[in-house]
Design a protein around this motif. Structure first.
Motif, PDB file in Angstrom:
ATOM      1  N   LEU A  44       0.830  -1.209   0.000  1.00  0.00           N
ATOM      2  CA  LEU A  44       0.000   0.000   0.000  1.00  0.00           C
ATOM      3  C   LEU A  44       0.858   1.250   0.000  1.00  0.00           C
ATOM      4  O   LEU A  44       0.563   2.223  -0.705  1.00  0.00           O
ATOM      5  N   HIS A  45       1.922   1.219   0.787  1.00  0.00           N
ATOM      6  CA  HIS A  45       2.818   2.372   0.867  1.00  0.00           C
ATOM      7  C   HIS A  45       3.458   2.660  -0.496  1.00  0.00           C
ATOM      8  O   HIS A  45       3.425   3.793  -0.985  1.00  0.00           O
TER       9      HIS A  45
ATOM     10  N   PHE B  66      -6.091  14.454 -11.028  1.00  0.00           N
ATOM     11  CA  PHE B  66      -4.890  13.982 -10.346  1.00  0.00           C
ATOM     12  C   PHE B  66      -4.975  14.231  -8.842  1.00  0.00           C
ATOM     13  O   PHE B  66      -4.661  13.354  -8.039  1.00  0.00           O
ATOM     14  N   PHE B  67      -5.413  15.418  -8.454  1.00  0.00           N
ATOM     15  CA  PHE B  67      -5.452  15.746  -7.027  1.00  0.00           C
ATOM     16  C   PHE B  67      -6.443  14.882  -6.260  1.00  0.00           C
ATOM     17  O   PHE B  67      -6.241  14.615  -5.077  1.00  0.00           O
ATOM     18  N   THR B  68      -7.500  14.431  -6.910  1.00  0.00           N
ATOM     19  CA  THR B  68      -8.407  13.489  -6.247  1.00  0.00           C
ATOM     20  C   THR B  68      -7.639  12.223  -5.858  1.00  0.00           C
ATOM     21  O   THR B  68      -7.757  11.728  -4.734  1.00  0.00           O
ATOM     22  N   TRP B  69      -6.834  11.721  -6.779  1.00  0.00           N
ATOM     23  CA  TRP B  69      -6.040  10.530  -6.505  1.00  0.00           C
ATOM     24  C   TRP B  69      -4.922  10.803  -5.519  1.00  0.00           C
ATOM     25  O   TRP B  69      -4.544   9.925  -4.728  1.00  0.00           O
ATOM     26  N   VAL B  70      -4.368  12.015  -5.552  1.00  0.00           N
ATOM     27  CA  VAL B  70      -3.291  12.334  -4.607  1.00  0.00           C
ATOM     28  C   VAL B  70      -3.818  12.346  -3.171  1.00  0.00           C
ATOM     29  O   VAL B  70      -3.137  11.881  -2.259  1.00  0.00           O
TER      30      VAL B  70
ATOM     31  N   ALA C 195      -3.300   9.762   1.987  1.00  0.00           N
ATOM     32  CA  ALA C 195      -3.886   9.049   3.127  1.00  0.00           C
ATOM     33  C   ALA C 195      -3.287   7.646   3.252  1.00  0.00           C
ATOM     34  O   ALA C 195      -2.943   7.206   4.360  1.00  0.00           O
ATOM     35  N   VAL C 196      -3.161   6.953   2.133  1.00  0.00           N
ATOM     36  CA  VAL C 196      -2.621   5.591   2.151  1.00  0.00           C
ATOM     37  C   VAL C 196      -1.149   5.592   2.560  1.00  0.00           C
ATOM     38  O   VAL C 196      -0.717   4.776   3.394  1.00  0.00           O
ATOM     39  N   VAL C 197      -0.354   6.502   1.999  1.00  0.00           N
ATOM     40  CA  VAL C 197       1.068   6.568   2.324  1.00  0.00           C
ATOM     41  C   VAL C 197       1.259   6.924   3.797  1.00  0.00           C
ATOM     42  O   VAL C 197       2.070   6.305   4.497  1.00  0.00           O
TER      43      VAL C 197
ATOM     44  N   VAL D  55       6.684  16.901   5.090  1.00  0.00           N
ATOM     45  CA  VAL D  55       6.967  18.138   4.342  1.00  0.00           C
ATOM     46  C   VAL D  55       6.268  18.089   2.985  1.00  0.00           C
ATOM     47  O   VAL D  55       5.645  19.062   2.559  1.00  0.00           O
ATOM     48  N   MET D  56       6.344  16.944   2.320  1.00  0.00           N
ATOM     49  CA  MET D  56       5.684  16.794   1.019  1.00  0.00           C
ATOM     50  C   MET D  56       4.172  16.969   1.139  1.00  0.00           C
ATOM     51  O   MET D  56       3.553  17.608   0.283  1.00  0.00           O
ATOM     52  N   ILE D  57       3.589  16.408   2.182  1.00  0.00           N
ATOM     53  CA  ILE D  57       2.143  16.554   2.394  1.00  0.00           C
ATOM     54  C   ILE D  57       1.807  18.025   2.620  1.00  0.00           C
ATOM     55  O   ILE D  57       0.816  18.527   2.074  1.00  0.00           O
ATOM     56  N   GLY D  58       2.623  18.723   3.383  1.00  0.00           N
ATOM     57  CA  GLY D  58       2.400  20.151   3.613  1.00  0.00           C
ATOM     58  C   GLY D  58       2.461  20.951   2.321  1.00  0.00           C
ATOM     59  O   GLY D  58       1.619  21.826   2.072  1.00  0.00           O
ATOM     60  N   ILE D  59       3.460  20.660   1.490  1.00  0.00           N
ATOM     61  CA  ILE D  59       3.577  21.357   0.200  1.00  0.00           C
ATOM     62  C   ILE D  59       2.368  21.042  -0.672  1.00  0.00           C
ATOM     63  O   ILE D  59       1.788  21.936  -1.293  1.00  0.00           O
TER      64      ILE D  59
END
Length: 153
Positions: A10-11, A53-57, A62-64, A93-97
């Protein structure tokens, strides 16, 4: 029975969707769209592509995050190796960006396209491009940390 293989799958699947999508958008779609389309259709294209794309991101994030936390908690934060702490930090940091991109320049792009304000849309898209480039770099560094980090000590 250990759930580690499922959590790891999943990750990695979430990372593939997110980082792979950024790579495709940044390296393949962006230059071609810029060379073939004038601003109005180009900005409309990006607004639509990013919406999908953002829907999938959001799902990938959440999964990551959930699978990464589950994996690190299986050994405990105190006992986790340094490279896992670094991966977790870079992921945050990536999630914040990403959240900033979604709620600020992407929202500005959507508003600009709806208003047919191509100058503002171009500025918003330029900001998205810069931040996606940063996140793509962080994504590759995080992947490197996850794959070769254990050998670094």
């Amino acid at each position: 029975m250990s759930f580690d293989p499922l959590l790891l799958f999943l990750h990695i699947a979430g990372v593939v969707v997110w980082v792979g999508g950024m790579f495709f958008a940044y390296v393949c779609l962006r230059p071609e769209a810029a060379s073939q389309l004038e601003p109005p259709p180009r900005l409309r294209l990006w607004r639509g592509v990013l919406a999908r794309f953002f829907t999938w991101v959001w799902v990938a994030v959440a999964v990551v995050l959930a699978s990464g936390l589950a994996l690190i908690l299986r050994v405990g934060f105190a006992d986790a190796p340094l490279y896992q702490h670094l991966m977790f930090l870079m992921g945050l940091v990536m999630i914040g960006i990403y959240a900033f991109v979604f709620f600020t320049p992407y929202a500005a792009l959507a508003r600009a396209v709806a208003a047919e304000d191509w100058k503002a849309g171009g500025a918003a898209l330029g900001r998205i491009r810069q931040l996606v480039g940063t996140n793509l770099t962080l994504g590759f560094l995080t992947i490197a940390m996850g794959t070769i980090g254990r050998w670094l000590g």
